[in-house]
Design a protein around this motif. Structure first.
Motif, PDB file in Angstrom:
ATOM      1  N   GLN A 192      58.080  46.576  29.455  1.00  0.00           N
ATOM      2  CA  GLN A 192      57.723  46.617  30.872  1.00  0.00           C
ATOM      3  C   GLN A 192      57.931  45.216  31.439  1.00  0.00           C
ATOM      4  O   GLN A 192      56.974  44.496  31.715  1.00  0.00           O
ATOM      5  CB  GLN A 192      56.262  47.075  31.040  1.00  0.00           C
ATOM      6  N   TYR A 217      43.709  40.639  30.865  1.00  0.00           N
ATOM      7  CA  TYR A 217      44.613  41.341  31.772  1.00  0.00           C
ATOM      8  C   TYR A 217      45.965  41.570  31.091  1.00  0.00           C
ATOM      9  O   TYR A 217      46.444  40.704  30.348  1.00  0.00           O
ATOM     10  CB  TYR A 217      44.829  40.527  33.050  1.00  0.00           C
ATOM     11  N   VAL A 290      51.977  47.944  29.338  1.00  0.00           N
ATOM     12  CA  VAL A 290      50.581  47.874  29.766  1.00  0.00           C
ATOM     13  C   VAL A 290      49.852  49.139  29.309  1.00  0.00           C
ATOM     14  O   VAL A 290      50.364  50.252  29.459  1.00  0.00           O
ATOM     15  CB  VAL A 290      50.496  47.728  31.296  1.00  0.00           C
ATOM     16  N   SER A 291      48.660  48.967  28.747  1.00  0.00           N
ATOM     17  CA  SER A 291      47.911  50.106  28.225  1.00  0.00           C
ATOM     18  C   SER A 291      47.249  50.923  29.331  1.00  0.00           C
ATOM     19  O   SER A 291      47.023  50.425  30.439  1.00  0.00           O
ATOM     20  CB  SER A 291      46.823  49.609  27.262  1.00  0.00           C
ATOM     21  N   GLU A 292      46.939  52.173  29.014  1.00  0.00           N
ATOM     22  CA  GLU A 292      46.251  53.044  29.968  1.00  0.00           C
ATOM     23  C   GLU A 292      44.875  52.484  30.299  1.00  0.00           C
ATOM     24  O   GLU A 292      44.397  52.600  31.430  1.00  0.00           O
ATOM     25  CB  GLU A 292      46.130  54.452  29.391  1.00  0.00           C
ATOM     26  N   ILE A 295      45.160  49.773  32.916  1.00  0.00           N
ATOM     27  CA  ILE A 295      45.437  50.370  34.234  1.00  0.00           C
ATOM     28  C   ILE A 295      44.160  50.974  34.817  1.00  0.00           C
ATOM     29  O   ILE A 295      43.828  50.767  35.993  1.00  0.00           O
ATOM     30  CB  ILE A 295      46.535  51.445  34.117  1.00  0.00           C
ATOM     31  N   ARG A 296      43.446  51.716  33.997  1.00  0.00           N
ATOM     32  CA  ARG A 296      42.221  52.384  34.452  1.00  0.00           C
ATOM     33  C   ARG A 296      41.163  51.375  34.900  1.00  0.00           C
ATOM     34  O   ARG A 296      40.448  51.596  35.885  1.00  0.00           O
ATOM     35  CB  ARG A 296      41.685  53.257  33.320  1.00  0.00           C
ATOM     36  N   GLN A 298      41.797  48.362  35.967  1.00  0.00           N
ATOM     37  CA  GLN A 298      42.407  47.436  36.925  1.00  0.00           C
ATOM     38  C   GLN A 298      42.557  46.026  36.355  1.00  0.00           C
ATOM     39  O   GLN A 298      42.436  45.032  37.064  1.00  0.00           O
ATOM     40  CB  GLN A 298      41.604  47.396  38.230  1.00  0.00           C
ATOM     41  N   THR A 300      45.273  44.482  35.563  1.00  0.00           N
ATOM     42  CA  THR A 300      46.724  44.437  35.702  1.00  0.00           C
ATOM     43  C   THR A 300      47.095  43.500  36.846  1.00  0.00           C
ATOM     44  O   THR A 300      46.213  42.957  37.522  1.00  0.00           O
ATOM     45  CB  THR A 300      47.292  45.834  36.005  1.00  0.00           C
ATOM     46  N   GLN A 302      48.348  44.471  39.635  1.00  0.00           N
ATOM     47  CA  GLN A 302      47.837  45.120  40.835  1.00  0.00           C
ATOM     48  C   GLN A 302      46.346  44.868  41.003  1.00  0.00           C
ATOM     49  O   GLN A 302      45.847  44.714  42.128  1.00  0.00           O
ATOM     50  CB  GLN A 302      48.117  46.632  40.773  1.00  0.00           C
TER      51      GLN A 302
END
Length: 335
Positions: A192, A217, A290-292, A295-296, A298, A300, A302
């Protein structure tokens, strides 16, 4: 959180600031008003970064993470610390354990002794104490050492980083220029890619207090692509017709053994372009995305308020030079 005068003239020491990622981090921190002290083994290699800030805003000092006393000296009077030091392959005294594990511990302990709680440490996706790779284990050990010394530190784990000076897209574009066949180990392994400017912005946001204290992160770009797809993309952008040879991990380890042998007997003169290590092959067995969970939760880019740049928006701007006529592409006869 990042912006002009966030640093307000305070000193931030950036270990490894003379490298690829360092130049972008230094620029972002200088923009935000920090006085940037670049700590590196060869200060002369950081002189080119001085124009990134105002007169006297950026300076370089000698420090080696393998020598704790030099690390402590580099932190005198600093309010914040960024650690960018890392290696992709071992060479001479530069060992994974010494640089990425013990070096990080030296920085963490020196920061604690100096009363500095604002620490950002660059690690990598794939850092794992149970990793079969020495690189992956040492990265995880470095993270643990930093957090043990400074629990408020922020850890940033990027995927493969790209930008004009990178060692990924440039490397394979160079190989495509000289060789009819491009060997790829782990063609299905997913990456990624994240833009170096976005990584630098993440550092600036974290050092300004815009990240969760003590959090890890994971930084990735907007696209997930396999290793093979990325090499195909490089060939497309550079307009090179080459055969891509997908090698198994076992074959990759054999090839790595040969290149490591010739690198050793040639006293380091074996072409860097052709080098590969068994440890790198081990890393390629696992996806670098990036792991789930990140992401869940946040954790990241974003989550830091950064919209990541796509490879299509950046990579062609520096890979054009690998085309047969480079920047004169549009002037070719019949174009």
């Amino acid at each position: 959180m990042s912006g002009v005068n966030v640093g307000a003239g305070r000193v931030v020491t950036v270990f490894g600031g003379s490298g690829f990622v360092g130049r972008y981090v230094v620029r972002a921190l200088a923009r935000d008003g920090w006085r940037v002290r670049i700590a590196c083994r060869r200060p002369d290699l950081a002189f080119h970064l001085q124009p990134q800030g105002r007169v006297g805003q950026i300076m370089a000092v000698q420090a080696n993470v393998r020598h704790p006393e030099s690390v402590a000296a580099a932190l005198r009077g600093a309010s914040a610390v960024v650690n960018l030091v890392g290696i992709l392959a071992e060479s001479g005294a530069q060992k994974f354990s010494k640089v990425q594990s013990e070096g990080a511990r030296a920085i963490g302990e020196a920061a604690k002794a100096a009363g500095i709680n604002n620490v950002v440490h660059i690690s990598a996706i794939g850092a794992d104490t149970q990793s079969a790779s020495d690189y992956g284990r040492s990265k995880a050990e470095g993270e643990a050492a930093i957090l043990a010394a400074v629990p408020t530190a922020v850890i940033l784990r990027p995927s493969v980083i790209f930008g004009p000076e990178d060692d990924f897209f440039n490397r394979f574009a160079t190989m495509a220029r000289f060789f009819p066949v491009i060997p790829v180990v782990g063609a299905q392994t997913k990456f990624q890619p994240v833009y170096v400017g976005d990584v630098a912005e993440a550092v600036a946001v974290a050092i300004a207090g815009g990240a969760k204290a003590g959090a890890v992160y994971e930084l990735g770009g907007p696209e997930v692509k396999s290793f093979g797809e990325l090499v195909d993309y490089i060939l497309k952008v550079t307009e090179r017709e080459r055969r891509v040879a997908s090698l198994s991990f076992s074959t990759g380890k054999l090839v790595a053994g040969v290149t490591q042998f010739f690198t050793k007997i040639s006293l380091g003169l074996f072409p860097t372009l052709l080098r590969m290590t068994a440890d790198q092959v081990e890393l390629l067995k696992h996806d670098n995305v990036v792991s789930e969970a990140a992401i869940r939760e946040q954790r990241t880019l974003q989550g830091l308020g950064i919209a990541p740049q796509a490879i299509e928006a950046i990579v062609p701007t520096y890979l054009y030079r690998y085309r047969k006529t480079g920047q004169y592409q549009a002037q070719r006869l019949g174009a």
